[in-house]
Write a protein that holds these residues in place. Structure first.
Motif, PDB file in Angstrom:
ATOM      1  N   SER A  98      35.413  23.312 -12.575  1.00  0.00           N
ATOM      2  CA  SER A  98      35.016  24.268 -13.608  1.00  0.00           C
ATOM      3  C   SER A  98      35.351  25.676 -13.136  1.00  0.00           C
ATOM      4  N   ARG A 135      37.392  19.526 -22.045  1.00  0.00           N
ATOM      5  CA  ARG A 135      36.017  19.931 -22.330  1.00  0.00           C
ATOM      6  C   ARG A 135      35.041  18.880 -21.805  1.00  0.00           C
ATOM      7  N   ARG A 193      31.278  23.228 -21.038  1.00  0.00           N
ATOM      8  CA  ARG A 193      32.230  23.889 -20.142  1.00  0.00           C
ATOM      9  C   ARG A 193      33.557  23.140 -20.131  1.00  0.00           C
ATOM     10  N   TYR A 194      34.545  23.769 -19.515  1.00  0.00           N
ATOM     11  CA  TYR A 194      35.849  23.147 -19.349  1.00  0.00           C
ATOM     12  C   TYR A 194      36.073  22.820 -17.881  1.00  0.00           C
ATOM     13  N   LEU A 195      36.757  21.720 -17.661  1.00  0.00           N
ATOM     14  CA  LEU A 195      37.183  21.347 -16.321  1.00  0.00           C
ATOM     15  C   LEU A 195      38.699  21.497 -16.267  1.00  0.00           C
TER      16      LEU A 195
END
Length: 123
Positions: free
Chosen positions: A21, A57, A61-63
């Motif tokens: 992240s 997503r 949050r986004y990875l």
């Protein structure tokens, strides 16, 4: 694709361990670089636009994970260096390092071995 020095720092984190992240990346490089969350997210967005990384997503949050491999990056960077500074030729690069006394005995032995292997392949 040109990756800036700051973007390369982000890429190094992702090459070591991904997906990560933005917060994970910030925790790892923020203190030593003096970066805030906005800086890391801006760099990640630039890398996304260049298609050097991908984002997935996960909840809120986004990875991020690399699309560009470290090997591809090193190849691009080394070719660019050779082209810009030495006309695309390796011999002047090695000559430069030898003139600057930047080659150790181990470096010289490795270069000799590499040259012998290349010579054997062409014979």
């Amino acid at each position: 694709m040109a990756v800036s020095e700051a973007e390369a720092i982000i890429m190094e984190v992702l090459w070591r361990s991904s997906p990560r992240s933005a917060e994970d990346i910030l925790a790892e490089v923020g203190p030593q670089q003096g970066w805030q969350e906005g800086t890391v997210k801006s760099l990640l967005n630039r890398l996304l636009k260049k298609k050097a990384v991908k984002a997935e997503r996960e909840g809120r949050r986004y990875l991020y994970a690399p699309r560009l491999t470290r090997e591809q990056y090193v190849s691009q960077e080394s070719k660019g260096l050779l082209d810009r500074l030495f006309g695309g030729r390796v011999a002047p690069l090695v000559a430069h390092f030898s003139e600057q006394k930047k080659l150790s005995k181990k470096d010289i032995a490795e270069l000799k071995k590499l040259l012998q292997e290349l010579d054997d392949e062409q014979s």
